[in-house]
Scaffold this motif. Sequence first.
Motif, mmCIF file in Angstrom:
data_model
loop_
_atom_site.group_PDB
_atom_site.id
_atom_site.type_symbol
_atom_site.label_atom_id
_atom_site.label_comp_id
_atom_site.label_asym_id
_atom_site.label_seq_id
_atom_site.Cartn_x
_atom_site.Cartn_y
_atom_site.Cartn_z
ATOM 1 N N ARG A 139 0.841 -1.201 0.000
ATOM 2 C CA ARG A 139 0.000 0.000 0.000
ATOM 3 C C ARG A 139 0.878 1.254 0.000
ATOM 4 N NH1 ARG A 139 -5.525 0.969 1.479
ATOM 5 N NH2 ARG A 139 -5.709 -1.266 1.856
ATOM 6 N N ASP A 140 0.981 1.897 -1.152
ATOM 7 C CA ASP A 140 1.809 3.100 -1.270
ATOM 8 C C ASP A 140 1.151 4.282 -0.584
ATOM 9 O OD1 ASP A 140 4.085 4.643 -2.653
ATOM 10 O OD2 ASP A 140 2.290 5.728 -3.305
ATOM 11 N N ARG A 141 1.919 4.980 0.250
ATOM 12 C CA ARG A 141 1.419 6.166 0.940
ATOM 13 C C ARG A 141 2.471 7.286 0.860
ATOM 14 N NH1 ARG A 141 -2.989 4.687 4.626
ATOM 15 N NH2 ARG A 141 -3.099 2.430 4.920
ATOM 16 N N LEU A 147 1.941 13.081 3.485
ATOM 17 C CA LEU A 147 2.997 13.472 4.421
ATOM 18 C C LEU A 147 2.577 14.711 5.204
ATOM 19 C CD1 LEU A 147 6.166 12.889 2.202
ATOM 20 C CD2 LEU A 147 5.000 11.299 3.743
ATOM 21 N N LEU A 148 1.918 15.651 4.529
ATOM 22 C CA LEU A 148 1.393 16.820 5.230
ATOM 23 C C LEU A 148 0.382 16.399 6.289
ATOM 24 C CD1 LEU A 148 1.107 19.867 5.608
ATOM 25 C CD2 LEU A 148 -0.574 19.858 3.729
ATOM 26 N N GLY A 149 -0.447 15.418 5.949
ATOM 27 C CA GLY A 149 -1.403 14.910 6.915
ATOM 28 C C GLY A 149 -0.726 14.346 8.143
ATOM 29 N N GLY A 182 -9.040 9.014 17.039
ATOM 30 C CA GLY A 182 -10.227 8.600 16.287
ATOM 31 C C GLY A 182 -10.676 9.668 15.310
ATOM 32 N N ALA A 183 -10.650 10.924 15.749
ATOM 33 C CA ALA A 183 -11.037 12.017 14.854
ATOM 34 C C ALA A 183 -10.025 12.214 13.741
ATOM 35 C CB ALA A 183 -11.187 13.307 15.658
ATOM 36 N N ALA A 184 -8.727 12.092 14.082
ATOM 37 C CA ALA A 184 -7.675 12.338 13.100
ATOM 38 C C ALA A 184 -7.656 11.296 11.992
ATOM 39 C CB ALA A 184 -6.312 12.407 13.790
ATOM 40 N N TYR A 185 -8.200 10.113 12.246
ATOM 41 C CA TYR A 185 -8.392 9.143 11.164
ATOM 42 C C TYR A 185 -9.166 9.786 10.016
ATOM 43 C CZ TYR A 185 -7.016 4.406 12.725
ATOM 44 O OH TYR A 185 -6.329 3.269 13.055
ATOM 45 N N TRP A 186 -10.078 10.697 10.369
ATOM 46 C CA TRP A 186 -11.000 11.257 9.382
ATOM 47 C C TRP A 186 -10.595 12.624 8.868
ATOM 48 C CZ3 TRP A 186 -14.903 8.514 7.246
ATOM 49 C CH2 TRP A 186 -15.204 7.292 7.857
ATOM 50 N N PHE A 187 -9.954 13.444 9.709
ATOM 51 C CA PHE A 187 -9.665 14.797 9.212
ATOM 52 C C PHE A 187 -8.258 14.948 8.643
ATOM 53 C CE2 PHE A 187 -8.346 15.675 13.709
ATOM 54 C CZ PHE A 187 -7.106 16.260 13.481
ATOM 55 N N THR A 188 -7.432 13.898 8.707
ATOM 56 C CA THR A 188 -6.122 13.960 8.049
ATOM 57 C C THR A 188 -6.106 13.021 6.843
ATOM 58 O OG1 THR A 188 -5.109 12.191 9.387
ATOM 59 C CG2 THR A 188 -4.995 14.447 10.252
ATOM 60 N N SER A 189 -5.411 13.424 5.822
ATOM 61 C CA SER A 189 -5.358 12.627 4.598
ATOM 62 C C SER A 189 -4.628 11.304 4.786
ATOM 63 C CB SER A 189 -4.665 13.431 3.496
ATOM 64 O OG SER A 189 -3.362 13.830 3.915
ATOM 65 N N SER A 190 -3.757 11.246 5.791
ATOM 66 C CA SER A 190 -2.943 10.049 6.013
ATOM 67 C C SER A 190 -3.618 9.028 6.920
ATOM 68 C CB SER A 190 -1.614 10.455 6.653
ATOM 69 O OG SER A 190 -1.835 11.007 7.944
ATOM 70 N N THR A 191 -4.782 9.356 7.467
ATOM 71 C CA THR A 191 -5.489 8.585 8.492
ATOM 72 C C THR A 191 -4.687 8.491 9.784
ATOM 73 O OG1 THR A 191 -4.766 6.361 7.796
ATOM 74 C CG2 THR A 191 -6.772 7.242 6.769
ATOM 75 N N ILE A 211 1.304 -0.188 5.160
ATOM 76 C CA ILE A 211 2.015 0.891 4.477
ATOM 77 C C ILE A 211 3.249 0.274 3.821
ATOM 78 C CG2 ILE A 211 3.172 1.494 6.649
ATOM 79 C CD1 ILE A 211 3.526 4.336 5.558
ATOM 80 N N ALA A 212 3.480 0.580 2.575
ATOM 81 C CA ALA A 212 4.625 0.025 1.853
ATOM 82 C C ALA A 212 5.927 0.478 2.499
ATOM 83 C CB ALA A 212 4.590 0.459 0.395
ATOM 84 N N PRO A 213 6.907 -0.406 2.626
ATOM 85 C CA PRO A 213 8.190 -0.024 3.235
ATOM 86 C C PRO A 213 8.809 1.215 2.597
ATOM 87 C CG PRO A 213 8.086 -2.396 2.991
ATOM 88 C CD PRO A 213 6.865 -1.851 2.311
ATOM 89 N N ALA A 214 8.644 1.394 1.290
ATOM 90 C CA ALA A 214 9.216 2.567 0.636
ATOM 91 C C ALA A 214 8.579 3.866 1.114
ATOM 92 C CB ALA A 214 9.044 2.436 -0.883
ATOM 93 N N SER A 215 7.369 3.781 1.671
ATOM 94 C CA SER A 215 6.676 4.975 2.174
ATOM 95 C C SER A 215 7.024 5.275 3.623
ATOM 96 C CB SER A 215 5.159 4.793 2.055
ATOM 97 O OG SER A 215 4.764 4.572 0.712
ATOM 98 N N VAL A 216 7.653 4.328 4.306
ATOM 99 C CA VAL A 216 7.926 4.479 5.743
ATOM 100 C C VAL A 216 8.858 5.649 6.053
ATOM 101 C CG1 VAL A 216 9.024 3.363 7.731
ATOM 102 C CG2 VAL A 216 7.342 2.120 6.361
ATOM 103 N N PRO A 217 10.002 5.797 5.366
ATOM 104 C CA PRO A 217 10.899 6.913 5.715
ATOM 105 C C PRO A 217 10.225 8.277 5.632
ATOM 106 C CG PRO A 217 12.046 5.339 4.332
ATOM 107 C CD PRO A 217 10.596 4.941 4.321
ATOM 108 N N GLY A 218 9.424 8.493 4.599
ATOM 109 C CA GLY A 218 8.734 9.769 4.472
ATOM 110 C C GLY A 218 7.756 10.002 5.606
ATOM 111 N N PHE A 219 7.033 8.960 5.995
ATOM 112 C CA PHE A 219 6.082 9.090 7.101
ATOM 113 C C PHE A 219 6.806 9.405 8.406
ATOM 114 C CE2 PHE A 219 2.448 8.448 4.764
ATOM 115 C CZ PHE A 219 1.331 8.115 5.513
ATOM 116 N N ILE A 220 7.903 8.718 8.660
ATOM 117 C CA ILE A 220 8.622 8.958 9.914
ATOM 118 C C ILE A 220 9.216 10.365 9.928
ATOM 119 C CG2 ILE A 220 10.635 8.263 11.282
ATOM 120 C CD1 ILE A 220 10.020 5.375 10.543
#
Length: 263
Positions: A139-141, A147-149, A182-191, A211-220
């Motif tokens: 799952r690419d994220r 990331l802004l989310g 619980g709310a941030a699941y819905w109001f952020t694009s990243s869940t 979340i795909a491993p390639a997306s992990v560094p950006g999320f962190i």
Amino acid sequence: MSPARVGRGRRPAADAPAALARRALAEFAGTAALVAIVVGSGIMAAGLSRDVGVQLLANSLATAAGLAVLIVIFAPISGAHFNPVVSLVAWLLTRREADPAVRGRDLAAYLPAQIAGALAGAVLANAMFALQAVQISARDRSAPHLLLGEVVATAGLIVVIFALARQGRPALTPVAVGAYIGAAYWFTSSTSFANPAVTLGRAITDTFAGIAPASVPGFIAAQLAGAGLGGLLLTALYPNAPRPGTAPALDTARQTAAADLPR
């Protein structure tokens, strides 16, 4: 996710390793349970409905409720951080105090415990639903808006946790943090992952919460940026707070440790 402390009474130095090990175990178990809730409820939701909105609703409600319960259970032991950025911010805010909320040795024990717990929780959730124990998520994220989310989600989490402490209302932390996530699941694009350890755990499940491993560094990276932003906002909002402290956890944890002392 609720750091706190009173800083009253210390255990003898000889007993410190055992007390720290107990706190690290609590962080491991709590983070494992949190990831098992996130991943497991996502698997169950996806199996019961094809509607993505219903899936997300089920996933968010289970996570919010489960997180609140876990904070109540583990806060008296470790502070119920379950999140490296929460532990890191607690250390940064109080490290110059005579009795900091999180010491360097706590941080060194908590971070690996949280990461190991997150990985164990994902494996457990996969196994409970008869899936391969370790999967690589596809799952690419990686999109910039996601990331802004994550920046927004993490900054908000930091403000919620530490603002309650600075207001002197840490008892509200379990409900407030659960409700916020619980709310941030819905109001952020990243869940709203808002947690580097949970992000790593979710990389080894190819399910609804993955979340795909390639997306992990950006999320962190986004989560660390969000933690910094949240800390700055907290300081601006509460510049005259008597303690840079935290929420209901290490306070209660240290009270419990003091109660364990032989009479």
